[in-house]
Design an enzyme around this catalytic site. Structure first.
Site, PDB file in Angstrom:
ATOM      1  N   ARG A   1     -41.022 -48.528 -30.868  1.00  0.00           N
ATOM      2  CA  ARG A   1     -41.726 -49.792 -31.053  1.00  0.00           C
ATOM      3  C   ARG A   1     -42.695 -49.616 -32.210  1.00  0.00           C
ATOM      4  O   ARG A   1     -43.357 -48.570 -32.334  1.00  0.00           O
ATOM      5  CB  ARG A   1     -42.506 -50.183 -29.791  1.00  0.00           C
ATOM      6  CG  ARG A   1     -41.673 -50.811 -28.701  1.00  0.00           C
ATOM      7  CD  ARG A   1     -41.156 -52.197 -29.096  1.00  0.00           C
ATOM      8  NE  ARG A   1     -40.394 -52.858 -28.045  1.00  0.00           N
ATOM      9  CZ  ARG A   1     -39.070 -52.766 -27.900  1.00  0.00           C
ATOM     10  NH1 ARG A   1     -38.349 -52.044 -28.728  1.00  0.00           N
ATOM     11  NH2 ARG A   1     -38.463 -53.413 -26.924  1.00  0.00           N
TER      12      ARG A   1
ATOM     13  N   GLU B   1     -43.728 -57.472 -36.347  1.00  0.00           N
ATOM     14  CA  GLU B   1     -42.416 -57.985 -36.774  1.00  0.00           C
ATOM     15  C   GLU B   1     -42.421 -59.506 -36.834  1.00  0.00           C
ATOM     16  O   GLU B   1     -43.018 -60.116 -35.946  1.00  0.00           O
ATOM     17  CB  GLU B   1     -41.334 -57.496 -35.806  1.00  0.00           C
ATOM     18  CG  GLU B   1     -41.134 -55.997 -35.894  1.00  0.00           C
ATOM     19  CD  GLU B   1     -40.148 -55.459 -34.865  1.00  0.00           C
ATOM     20  OE1 GLU B   1     -39.411 -56.255 -34.245  1.00  0.00           O
ATOM     21  OE2 GLU B   1     -40.134 -54.247 -34.674  1.00  0.00           O
TER      22      GLU B   1
ATOM     23  N   HIS C   1     -34.977 -53.883 -37.118  1.00  0.00           N
ATOM     24  CA  HIS C   1     -34.853 -53.740 -35.649  1.00  0.00           C
ATOM     25  C   HIS C   1     -33.388 -53.870 -35.187  1.00  0.00           C
ATOM     26  O   HIS C   1     -33.033 -54.785 -34.455  1.00  0.00           O
ATOM     27  CB  HIS C   1     -35.752 -54.765 -34.937  1.00  0.00           C
ATOM     28  CG  HIS C   1     -36.157 -54.312 -33.557  1.00  0.00           C
ATOM     29  ND1 HIS C   1     -37.371 -54.609 -32.994  1.00  0.00           N
ATOM     30  CD2 HIS C   1     -35.506 -53.574 -32.623  1.00  0.00           C
ATOM     31  CE1 HIS C   1     -37.448 -54.093 -31.780  1.00  0.00           C
ATOM     32  NE2 HIS C   1     -36.315 -53.449 -31.528  1.00  0.00           N
TER      33      HIS C   1
HETATM   34  C1  DGY Z   1     -34.890 -52.784 -26.689  1.00  0.00           C
HETATM   35  O1  DGY Z   1     -33.896 -52.934 -25.968  1.00  0.00           O
HETATM   36  O2  DGY Z   1     -36.011 -52.591 -26.240  1.00  0.00           O
HETATM   37  C2  DGY Z   1     -34.655 -52.787 -28.168  1.00  0.00           C
HETATM   38  O3  DGY Z   1     -35.763 -52.720 -28.941  1.00  0.00           O
HETATM   39  C3  DGY Z   1     -33.696 -53.874 -28.582  1.00  0.00           C
HETATM   40  O4  DGY Z   1     -32.508 -53.251 -28.273  1.00  0.00           O
END
Ligand code: DGY
Length: 326
Positions: A239, A268, A285
């Site tokens: 993240r 983002e 992402h």
């Molecule tokens: C998640 O699943 O948390 C990702 O960031 C998107 O696949």
């Protein structure tokens, strides 16, 4: 009996739609762009179920706008977009999609690691530019990946999938995590535990695989970058807010690290302009974005919603206490 009303903030995939449409009265957001907040709040007024993406904040404001809501099914394994306490207080079940995206995400973390080490972004740019003058001995020389030391921060399912791939590259694998992995796992992956500072000092590549929590927000800050080797690279598919982007840019400016490869960002879709440089590989992402995996994620979310309306425990509940209380 009328079917329960469900809102999906994305058209999902055919397989997921079939599951949902058999059991629910479903309405989808179908535009290419993400839906504006007020549009979603308006749509969920009369809905008992929600299928959402990580771009939707499921907080008190949202839940106030959806007084009939019983389930919010996130199409993601990460759920930092969901205020679990607020859901629990209002008796709303929250679910995620664990397990199906580990290998795909690890593939992509490796893609980024290879790309930044071997300067693929710069090479592709040169190849497309029309300015390539032909093979040259010292052209775009990067760093080897094979035989180097990979430091994995967060040794859960995705971190371990990352480590498994390193076996074929004869890498030394170090990991750090709040909980040490069982001996058989460590042995099978040929991994060694390190505290954070030792991992920072020893690794040639550092790949982040922690969830975003109050403890991990801003985890990679200036002191961490200053402990890394000046030849080392940071890879982030976890993240964005786990990394202090301003500190990362300052570390790159000062040559404290060699480069970075990022799939996720603090705010983002905004990307810090200081990250748009040759020694940083940027992706929007995409780590779980294979058709197979994204379809599985949508199907899991659909099954979670349908299970609840059939009176069953949704398989991927994040706040099981909601149903236990009922
Ligand atoms: C998640 O699943 O948390 C990702 O960031 C998107 O696949």
């Amino acid at each position: 009996m009328p079917k329960p009303k469900v809102y999906a903030t994305h058209p999902l995939f055919e397989e997921a739609r079939q599951i949902l449409e058999a059991a629910c009265d479903i309405e989808y957001w179908t535009n290419e762009e993400r839906p504006p907040r007020d549009e979603v709040l308006r749509r969920v007024k009369d809905k008992e179920g929600l299928i959402c993406l990580l771009t939707e904040k499921i907080n008190d404001e949202f839940l106030r706008a959806a007084p009939k809501l019983r389930i919010a099914a996130n199409v993601a394994v990460g759920f930092d977009n969901i205020d679990l306490d607020a859901c629990t207080k209002r008796g709303v079940v929250a679910t995620n999609t664990p397990g199906v995206l580990d290998e795909t995400t690890a593939d992509f973390a490796w893609t980024l690691m290879m790309a930044v080490a071997r300067r693929l972004g710069e090479g592709e740019h040169l190849a497309r530019s029309g300015n390539w003058k032909g093979w040259n001995l010292d052209q775009l020389c990067g760093s080897d990946v094979w035989g180097k030391t990979l430091g994995i921060v967060g040794f859960g399912r995705i971190g371990r999938a990352m480590a498994r791939r390193a076996l074929g590259f004869q890498m030394k694998v170090l990991y750090t995590d709040a909980v040490k992995a069982p001996a058989d796992v460590v042995q099978a992956l040929n991994a060694e535990y390190r505290d954070m500072n030792s991992l920072l000092a020893e690794s040639d590549f550092i790949s982040l695989h922690v969830p975003l929590t109050p403890e991990t927000r801003g985890l990679f800050d200036a002191p961490k970058f200053y402990r890394m080797k000046p030849t080392a690279f940071l890879i982030n598919t976890a993240r964005g807010p786990v990394v202090d982007e301003a500190a990362l840019v300052a570390a790159l400016d000062a040559g404290k690290i060699a480069g970075a490869a990022l799939d996720v960002y603090e705010n983002e879709p905004f990307i810090h302009p200081g990250l748009k440089r040759p020694n940083v590989v940027l992706a929007p992402h995409l780590a779980s974005a294979s058709t197979e995996t994204r379809t599985k994620m949508a199907v899991i979310a659909a099954n979670n919603v349908v299970a609840l309306f059939k009176g069953q425990m949704p398989p991927n509940m994040l706040n099981a206490s909601v149903l236990k209380k009922a």
